[in-house]
Design an enzyme around this catalytic site. Structure first.
Site: not given
Ligand code: NDP
Length: 277
Positions: A65, A69, A132, A134, A155, A159
């Site tokens: 985690t 990763k 991101g 996930a 946003r 990406k």
């Molecule tokens: P990353 O940090 O890799 O990506 C974050 C993403 O969120 C980016 O696309 C970013 O956009 C966007 N973002 C962040 N803040 C905002 C905002 N205020 N408004 C709009 N977009 C926003 O995160 P992960 O992909 O690893 O995780 C994403 C979510 O999934 C988390 O909540 C995590 O806890 C959850 N998760 C749950 C799992 C489960 O088993 N249930 C497993 C893995 C993850 P930008 O690129 O524009 O900055």
């Protein structure tokens, strides 16, 4: 010696993985030990050293985690197609001196939506918010589910576009920004895969994307009605869910991969579920 497994992350105090795998082992009669390891943030090679020490001590597999990763991806000797597209690894198996890497986040998510929530994606319009880690892990399993259209909104549009370009954009798959969603109508399934909910924020998604008969899915879990789920509810959606089922389903995939037996997930999901209201 009992087979050893672990989850590695930093911080790791919050992890539910030892509880989940302990319940799976009990239910399937598998003798194994599963612990949580706080991996070192520094030095950079500290992650590899910790994994190798675990293997030397009889470790058979590991979940990975944040923030490791990508480190696990680099360390692996073999990577599945899903892990390769994601560029990230959430499960490793140690076999014949090799580190084999997988990413089960996406299959876990799809299984929760299709099997547990009974919302098949075939022929449906599906919107994913975020681009991101996930989403990278989820893209192939989502496409395999056969939606009529899959839109990735982020946003940082570049990406989302880069991600879509990796698998080949087409009629059914496209990337866009939030503003373009205004003109796209409603979707049968809207998945919040941004990390906005972790800080109580709402991605700038227009309420028109929700269809009352559709489903809103939040990847974050244990946070009750997040601003995203609240927006969905206010738009008239009854089918709202958080990511606890995804968490348990990805764990079940790893368990089956390691042990050759797939545990039943229902009782574990029920045990970990925090009511939304
Ligand atoms: P990353 O940090 O890799 O990506 C974050 C993403 O969120 C980016 O696309 C970013 O956009 C966007 N973002 C962040 N803040 C905002 C905002 N205020 N408004 C709009 N977009 C926003 O995160 P992960 O992909 O690893 O995780 C994403 C979510 O999934 C988390 O909540 C995590 O806890 C959850 N998760 C749950 C799992 C489960 O088993 N249930 C497993 C893995 C993850 P930008 O690129 O524009 O900055």
């Amino acid at each position: 010696m009992t087979d050893r497994y672990a989850v590695i992350g930093n911080p790791i105090g919050h992890t539910k993985s030892p509880l989940i795998h302990g319940l799976f082992a009990e239910a399937t009669g598998q003798a194994l030990e599963y612990t949580a390891i706080e991996g070192p943030l520094e030095p950079r090679e500290g992650f590899a050293q910790t994994v190798k020490a675990f293997i030397a001590a009889g470790g058979k597999g590991m979940n990975v985690t944040a923030p490791f990763k990508l480190h696990a991806f680099e360390l692996a000797d073999e990577r599945s197609e899903r892990a390769t597209l994601a560029g990230a690894v959430n499960a490793m198996k140690f076999e014949n001196g090799r580190i084999i890497a997988e990413n089960f986040d996406g299959v876990g998510l799809v299984r929760d939506i299709e099997a547990n929530l009974q919302r098949p994606m075939a022929g449906k319009r599906v919107l994913i918010l975020g681009a991101g880690g996930a989403v990278r892990g989820a893209l192939l399993p989502f496409l395999a589910a056969g939606p009529a259209q899959l839109v990735i909104a982020n946003r940082d549009v570049a990406k989302a576009e880069a991600l879509v370009a990796q698998v080949g954009a087409g009629q059914s798959l496209r990337a866009c920004g939030y503003r373009e969603l205004e003109a796209m109508g409603s979707f049968d399934l809207v998945v919040n895969a941004t990390s906005a909910s972790l800080t109580g924020q709402l991605p700038p998604v227009p309420p028109g994307v929700f269809s009352p008969a559709g489903t809103a899915y939040e990847l974050a879990y244990g946070k009750g009605l997040t601003p995203f789920l609240r927006l969905a509810r206010n738009a008239g959606i009854q089918g709202v869910a958080d990511g606890v089922g995804m968490l348990v389903e990805q764990a079940a995939e790893a368990f089956a991969w390691w042990r050759g037996v797939r545990p039943d997930t229902r009782a574990v999901i029920d045990r970990l579920t925090v009511p939304l209201d």
